[in-house]
Each structure stands twice: as structure tokens, then as C-alpha cells.
Write a protein that holds these residues in place. Sequence first.
Motif, PDB file in Angstrom:
ATOM      1  N   SER A 133      47.241 -43.581  13.959  1.00  0.00           N
ATOM      2  CA  SER A 133      46.408 -42.947  13.900  1.00  0.00           C
ATOM      3  C   SER A 133      46.126 -42.309  12.301  1.00  0.00           C
ATOM      4  O   SER A 133      46.970 -42.476  11.055  1.00  0.00           O
ATOM      5  CB  SER A 133      47.851 -42.251  13.553  1.00  0.00           C
ATOM      6  N   GLN A 134      44.264 -41.357  12.492  1.00  0.00           N
ATOM      7  CA  GLN A 134      43.713 -41.549  11.613  1.00  0.00           C
ATOM      8  C   GLN A 134      44.137 -40.232  11.218  1.00  0.00           C
ATOM      9  O   GLN A 134      44.041 -40.150   9.812  1.00  0.00           O
ATOM     10  CB  GLN A 134      42.371 -41.878  11.632  1.00  0.00           C
ATOM     11  N   THR A 135      43.853 -39.562  12.243  1.00  0.00           N
ATOM     12  CA  THR A 135      44.028 -37.994  11.196  1.00  0.00           C
ATOM     13  C   THR A 135      45.128 -36.724  12.357  1.00  0.00           C
ATOM     14  O   THR A 135      45.335 -35.541  12.064  1.00  0.00           O
ATOM     15  CB  THR A 135      42.750 -37.063  11.741  1.00  0.00           C
ATOM     16  N   ALA A 177      46.710 -36.874  15.029  1.00  0.00           N
ATOM     17  CA  ALA A 177      47.850 -36.116  16.739  1.00  0.00           C
ATOM     18  C   ALA A 177      48.158 -37.442  17.175  1.00  0.00           C
ATOM     19  O   ALA A 177      49.148 -37.039  17.632  1.00  0.00           O
ATOM     20  CB  ALA A 177      45.728 -36.265  16.842  1.00  0.00           C
ATOM     21  N   THR A 178      47.706 -38.746  17.201  1.00  0.00           N
ATOM     22  CA  THR A 178      48.699 -39.935  17.527  1.00  0.00           C
ATOM     23  C   THR A 178      50.174 -39.654  16.910  1.00  0.00           C
ATOM     24  O   THR A 178      50.898 -39.514  17.827  1.00  0.00           O
ATOM     25  CB  THR A 178      47.627 -41.039  17.576  1.00  0.00           C
ATOM     26  N   ILE A 238      41.648 -42.611  20.862  1.00  0.00           N
ATOM     27  CA  ILE A 238      40.777 -43.157  21.917  1.00  0.00           C
ATOM     28  C   ILE A 238      39.167 -43.011  20.638  1.00  0.00           C
ATOM     29  O   ILE A 238      38.760 -42.055  19.986  1.00  0.00           O
ATOM     30  CB  ILE A 238      40.336 -42.382  22.582  1.00  0.00           C
ATOM     31  N   PHE A 252      35.098 -44.656  20.268  1.00  0.00           N
ATOM     32  CA  PHE A 252      34.420 -45.602  21.345  1.00  0.00           C
ATOM     33  C   PHE A 252      34.845 -45.765  22.938  1.00  0.00           C
ATOM     34  O   PHE A 252      34.505 -46.848  23.115  1.00  0.00           O
ATOM     35  CB  PHE A 252      33.654 -46.662  20.699  1.00  0.00           C
ATOM     36  N   GLY A 253      35.740 -44.814  23.089  1.00  0.00           N
ATOM     37  CA  GLY A 253      35.889 -45.730  24.879  1.00  0.00           C
ATOM     38  C   GLY A 253      37.205 -46.116  24.455  1.00  0.00           C
ATOM     39  O   GLY A 253      37.699 -46.293  25.827  1.00  0.00           O
ATOM     40  N   THR A 304      45.347 -40.609  21.926  1.00  0.00           N
ATOM     41  CA  THR A 304      44.766 -38.680  22.050  1.00  0.00           C
ATOM     42  C   THR A 304      43.563 -39.651  22.334  1.00  0.00           C
ATOM     43  O   THR A 304      43.343 -40.147  21.224  1.00  0.00           O
ATOM     44  CB  THR A 304      46.039 -37.941  21.164  1.00  0.00           C
ATOM     45  N   GLY A 359      39.184 -37.035  22.091  1.00  0.00           N
ATOM     46  CA  GLY A 359      38.706 -35.879  22.379  1.00  0.00           C
ATOM     47  C   GLY A 359      38.673 -35.482  23.947  1.00  0.00           C
ATOM     48  O   GLY A 359      38.342 -34.511  24.629  1.00  0.00           O
ATOM     49  N   SER A 360      38.323 -36.574  24.868  1.00  0.00           N
ATOM     50  CA  SER A 360      38.224 -36.080  26.454  1.00  0.00           C
ATOM     51  C   SER A 360      38.721 -37.046  27.216  1.00  0.00           C
ATOM     52  O   SER A 360      39.266 -36.690  28.448  1.00  0.00           O
ATOM     53  CB  SER A 360      36.468 -36.535  26.817  1.00  0.00           C
ATOM     54  N   ASN A 408      43.194 -33.843  21.978  1.00  0.00           N
ATOM     55  CA  ASN A 408      43.905 -32.460  20.496  1.00  0.00           C
ATOM     56  C   ASN A 408      43.895 -31.806  20.868  1.00  0.00           C
ATOM     57  O   ASN A 408      44.597 -30.933  20.088  1.00  0.00           O
ATOM     58  CB  ASN A 408      43.178 -33.631  19.777  1.00  0.00           C
TER      59      ASN A 408
END
Length: 288
Positions: free
Chosen positions: A54-56, A58-59, A125, A127-128, A153, A155-156, A183
Motif C-alpha cells: 500500500s503506498q498511501t 487505502a489498501t 491498482i 496502470f490497470g 483498492t 480510483g475506478s 478508495n
Amino acid sequence: MYFCVMKTKPFIHCMKKIFYLSIVCLMMVACENKKEKSDNADDPEKKVLVLYYSQTGATASVANQIKSCLNADIEEIVCEEPYDGDFGATIERGKNELEKGEKPAIKPIVSDVQKYDIIFLGYPIWFGTYALPVSTLIDTVNFEGKTIVPFCTFGSGGLESSTDDLKSHLPKSDFKEGFGIRNARLKYMQDELDDFLKRNGYMEGEIEELPEFTAQEELTDEDKNVFHEACDDYPFPMGTPVSVAKRSTSKGTEFRFITSSVDGSQSTVLVELRSEDGAKAEFTKVIR
Ligand SMILES: Cc1cc2nc3c(=O)[nH]c(=O)nc-3n(C[C@H](O)[C@H](O)[C@H](O)COP(=O)(O)O)c2cc1C
């Protein structure tokens, strides 16, 4: 009389034999049942490891929730050189790495994956598909024979595409249905994760039986309004809705829009309109 005795004795003898044989058969059946039961009882509870990047954060929040629901072990995948917290800088570095075919170095994981039956593998996710540090992980750790439950997690969207990519990279692992959440909808995470864990048999509890979606139909003006309310503030294009299917749940109405993009490709956009007063339609995921 003698004749009678002579005839009755073998009969009694024969009956005794049948009786003893029946007892032996019954005992064998009982043993067989016992064996089946003890095989099940000996089956140790499946050991679960939650392994995530997880970078930020959420995950990480989903990972920690899975850990507490299942009383599982947990480990975070950490990069040797962490990605900058800034979105633009991460996109830049990630694009560069993808173009050059480079994968970020990660710190060796401490958990012995071989000791676990089920691995919940989590990532944002990018780049897809799964974030780059997970590419490094699956290149370096042996997941052969393990059951993998992906979770992510986004964005879309991207659960479906990332799961397909994982499956082709790890053909000897047994993939189960995964869990994904936007997210922007993390406020519903506990609820949705709870339902997912119960629906897939990882946790006990009641689940709502969901009706099938209706067939895809032409959109009414009201459907178009729902789509625009749910999607217009998302910064990336979602396509133009061309048909819709619906179903009612205890929470409200779910819409399944099929959209068409300028390049001719189609996507599925799932939208939820909760029945609470003043609720705004929100898209739950896009499947491209
Ligand atoms: C480099 C990068 C690429 C991304 N690509 C996608 C994408 O293709 N699709 C998407 O829905 N979200 C994308 N996102 C958004 C992340 O998946 C989303 O913010 C995620 O919840 C972050 O999880 P984290 O807080 O665990 O790091 C991207 C984010 C970054 C930083």
C-alpha cells in the motif's frame, strides 16, 4: 424329534453366523464413518496470511480489516526505495519503470509463505493492474499450490484485470474470487468486506440473497441522470452509457451501465443509489 434337532441346529448355527457377520459389518461401517469424521477433525484450520502493498494507506486499511476479521497473520510489502507519496511523482516513476521493464526492489518478506494455505494478496491498482512492487514479489516468492484471494483498492476499477494478470503469472496457484473497492468509498469497506468474507465462506454469518439484474435495457432520462450524478465528477472518461440493467437490494438500487467510448470500446460501470434520504448515486467500479 431327532430329525427336528438335526435340522434346527444348523439353522441356529447359520443364524448365529449371520448375526455375527452383521455385527462385523456394522462395526466396519462405524469405523469407516469414524475415519471420515476424524479425517475432517484432523484437517487443521486453514492458515491465512494477509500480504499487501500500500503506498498511501487505502489498501493497508482493507488488509488490516481482513486480518482482524479472520485473525490472520499479516505482512506489508516494503520497497527498498519507497515511492514518493506524491501522485504525479509516482505516476512518473511507475511509467518509467514500465517502459524500461524495471521492477522495484523490495525488502525480503519475513513470513514463510509455505506455512500458509490461503494468501490474501493486496495491492493498489496501478496502470490497470497490480502495483509494481507486487510484480517483484510474485517473481521472487513461490506461490505454487497456494490458494490466493486478491484484494485491491482503486480510483475506478481493476480487480478483474489484475486478477487475470496474476493468474497468468502464477498458473500453479488456485485463485479465488477477489475483493475490490474504490478508495472514494472506503467508508463502506467494513460492510462490504464483511459481506464478501461471509459470501465466500471465510467467515460465518447471514448474507442477503441478491436478485439477478434485469436484462440490459434502453436508458430513461432518469437512468441518465443517475449515471451523470455518479460519474461526472470523476476526472477520467467513463464513456457514454448505452444500456442499463437494475436490481433492488436492501440498501437501494444497483445499476449496471454499459458504456461506449470514442475508440469503440465498451465498459461496464456499476452504480449504487442508496435508499437513505439525500443519498447521491455513486459508481462502485468500472470493468474495462
Ligand atoms: C501510479 C498510479 C497508477 C494508478 N493507476 C490506476 C488505474 O489504472 N486505475 C485506477 O482505478 N486507479 C489507479 N490509481 C489509483 C490507486 O489505485 C488508488 O489511489 C489506490 O486506492 C491507492 O491505494 P494505496 O493507498 O493502498 O496506495 C493509480 C495510482 C497510482 C499512484
